[in-house]
Design an enzyme around this catalytic site. Sequence first.
Site, PDB file in Angstrom:
ATOM      1  N   PRO A  72       0.809  -1.226   0.000  1.00 48.43           N
ATOM      2  CG  PRO A  72      -0.043  -1.037   2.158  1.00 48.43           C
ATOM      3  CD  PRO A  72       0.656  -1.991   1.237  1.00 48.43           C
ATOM      4  CG  HIS A  73       1.478   3.142  -3.130  1.00 49.28           C
ATOM      5  ND1 HIS A  73       0.801   3.992  -3.972  1.00 49.28           N
ATOM      6  CD2 HIS A  73       1.466   1.929  -3.727  1.00 49.28           C
ATOM      7  CE1 HIS A  73       0.413   3.303  -5.035  1.00 49.28           C
ATOM      8  NE2 HIS A  73       0.783   2.058  -4.915  1.00 49.28           N
ATOM      9  N   GLY A  74       0.314   5.907  -0.924  1.00 48.38           N
ATOM     10  CA  GLY A  74      -0.645   6.998  -1.094  1.00 48.38           C
ATOM     11  C   GLY A  74      -0.919   7.314  -2.552  1.00 48.38           C
TER      12      GLY A  74
END
Lengths: 104, 144
Positions: B62-64
């Site tokens: 996950p990342h922004g």
Amino acid sequence: MASVSGADVKHIVVACEAGMGSSVMVAKMLAKQLKAEGVTVTHSPVNQLASTQHEVVLVHRSLAANAKNAVPNSPVIAFDMFLGDMRIAQLVNEVKEGSVISDD
Amino acid sequence: MTDLIQRAGIRLNATASSPEEAVALCGQVLFELGAVSQEYADAMWEREQKFSSAIGLGFAIPHGTDEARKYVKFDQLVFLRLSQELQWGDELVTGVLGIASQGDGHVEILGNFAELVQDENSLDTLLRSGDESQIVDLILGTNS
């Protein structure tokens, strides 16, 4: 549909959404596999594809329609899995063998 | 310069009952390390809802969003090993690599990570080692 000879491929762009995660990872793996062929692999958000230098676009299937809209004249190859995808392996072979790469 | 991943960013017995909780925990650890502000942590779940970050073989990254990069203070990765496997979109996930990046500084390590999870010995270390330093070295590629 669009196609190109694998022999003419010198730049592949992996299209992504944020350009931070999985597509970047795919770009990195592909770059390693095609380094000997002198192919540069970059990544770009889908909405900026038109300004990238590429002969082939590689994109996750969920973004394939957006990518094709962005660059209708480029072959847009869709993959399903980030690790161990058969279509990506096939693309590597097509580039190495100089065979036709098509997004039909 | 801070290493891209550090011992304090490794959680080997993390508890999360959903991908949302796991992503929130990644955001929280990144926040506690000072790498991101809360806006980035929120953007990680926003991004996850649009498109699953599960990459297969039991891992998610996950990342922004691209817009949220401005909330990253320095590039940093965190690694959670979940005590219970989670259903994550179409995949089952036990290892979560949370990403905060202003640019492409993490790309080499991400490529390295993809190779690690496809290598039997490295995978075993990621899933079973009780030593945070060993996992840091493995992900940074400093032990080979």
